[in-house]
Design a protein around this motif. Sequence first.
Motif, PDB file in Angstrom:
ATOM      1  N   SER A  79       0.825  -1.210   0.000  1.00 50.85           N
ATOM      2  CA  SER A  79       0.000   0.000   0.000  1.00 50.85           C
ATOM      3  C   SER A  79       0.856   1.256   0.000  1.00 50.85           C
ATOM      4  N   ALA A  80       0.248   2.336  -0.429  1.00 46.50           N
ATOM      5  CA  ALA A  80       0.904   3.642  -0.420  1.00 46.50           C
ATOM      6  C   ALA A  80      -0.162   4.712  -0.275  1.00 46.50           C
ATOM      7  N   ALA A  81       0.241   5.868   0.221  1.00 45.77           N
ATOM      8  CA  ALA A  81      -0.692   6.981   0.385  1.00 45.77           C
ATOM      9  C   ALA A  81       0.068   8.289   0.230  1.00 45.77           C
ATOM     10  N   VAL A  82      -0.656   9.337  -0.156  1.00 49.79           N
ATOM     11  CA  VAL A  82      -0.022  10.624  -0.408  1.00 49.79           C
ATOM     12  C   VAL A  82      -1.021  11.754  -0.141  1.00 49.79           C
ATOM     13  N   VAL A  83      -0.507  12.893   0.279  1.00 46.25           N
ATOM     14  CA  VAL A  83      -1.299  14.114   0.376  1.00 46.25           C
ATOM     15  C   VAL A  83      -0.738  15.095  -0.653  1.00 46.25           C
ATOM     16  N   LEU A  84      -1.613  15.566  -1.529  1.00 49.56           N
ATOM     17  CA  LEU A  84      -1.230  16.528  -2.563  1.00 49.56           C
ATOM     18  C   LEU A  84      -1.915  17.858  -2.312  1.00 49.56           C
ATOM     19  N   GLY A  85      -1.163  18.919  -2.480  1.00 48.88           N
ATOM     20  CA  GLY A  85      -1.722  20.258  -2.387  1.00 48.88           C
ATOM     21  C   GLY A  85      -1.654  20.938  -3.747  1.00 48.88           C
ATOM     22  N   TYR A  86      -2.789  21.487  -4.188  1.00 52.90           N
ATOM     23  CA  TYR A  86      -2.865  22.133  -5.508  1.00 52.90           C
ATOM     24  C   TYR A  86      -3.244  23.597  -5.349  1.00 52.90           C
ATOM     25  N   ALA A  87      -2.769  24.382  -6.256  1.00 55.37           N
ATOM     26  CA  ALA A  87      -3.252  25.763  -6.362  1.00 55.37           C
ATOM     27  C   ALA A  87      -4.602  25.762  -7.056  1.00 55.37           C
ATOM     28  N   VAL A  88      -5.366  26.817  -6.839  1.00 55.63           N
ATOM     29  CA  VAL A  88      -6.616  27.007  -7.567  1.00 55.63           C
ATOM     30  C   VAL A  88      -6.298  27.808  -8.820  1.00 55.63           C
ATOM     31  N   ALA A  89      -6.590  27.236  -9.994  1.00 54.99           N
ATOM     32  CA  ALA A  89      -6.231  27.877 -11.258  1.00 54.99           C
ATOM     33  C   ALA A  89      -7.083  29.117 -11.496  1.00 54.99           C
ATOM     34  N   ARG A  90      -6.441  30.086 -12.108  1.00 52.55           N
ATOM     35  CA  ARG A  90      -7.128  31.332 -12.473  1.00 52.55           C
ATOM     36  C   ARG A  90      -7.478  31.305 -13.959  1.00 52.55           C
ATOM     37  N   ASP A  91      -8.681  31.664 -14.272  1.00 55.01           N
ATOM     38  CA  ASP A  91      -9.094  31.723 -15.673  1.00 55.01           C
ATOM     39  C   ASP A  91      -8.587  33.009 -16.325  1.00 55.01           C
TER      40      ASP A  91
END
Length: 229
Positions: A217-229
């Motif tokens: 098993s594996a697990a991850v936490v990803l953080g993303y920016a909110v894209a601007r149109d």
Amino acid sequence: MYWGHGAVDTLVGSAFMQMVEHPWGITAFGAASVKAVPDLVRVRFKIIRVEQTPAAAFEAARAAVRAVRGALREHGIADAAVEASRLDLKTAVEYVDGSRKFVGYQCQAAFAVQSGVLDDVEALLIDIVAAGANEIEGVDFDVTGKRELRAEARRQAVAAARAKADLYAEAASVRVGAVLHIEDIDPEQPNATRYRSHAEAAATSAQDLAPGHVVVSAAVVLGYAVARD
């Protein structure tokens, strides 16, 4: 300095609007498991002998060690695949009516054996016990390609986190932007407890319940920016 109610309301409102207008991003947790048929077995066992003198204990243990090594060789297990400790000696006692009673001297040797012949495990255990092993500590099945399995589980965990982030973004009418943060999570460690409720589906997948398989098993936490149109 005194702040009037109007000024405080203005500051609070301004901070709230800033949070709404400039969201810091999207965080998503992803977990995955991959399975494989084991191609390796590790057997851990001990030889323990108790005699009235140290010399007799050493001799009894040595005789059992020779017999066990002979049984291992008969099963095609090379000496290089066998890890054995040195003989260890200690006083053996037992408690009778709350009092310590001298029993003798206990000599023991610990073994760890690795084999790629899984169909021979039952016969191997029978023969090493017959040869003198009197404590089986564990029989563990594993795979030689665990690194590749772990890498695949991590790729799938990233895909799961991305899918979850896309779902949240769609529901919130925004778009997922660039990756800002990647945090590896070991699902087996105690500090991963707070994520387990988010990974129940992965933890109870058919892969985890498949008998006769090794699950990685594996697990991850990803953080993303909110894209601007």
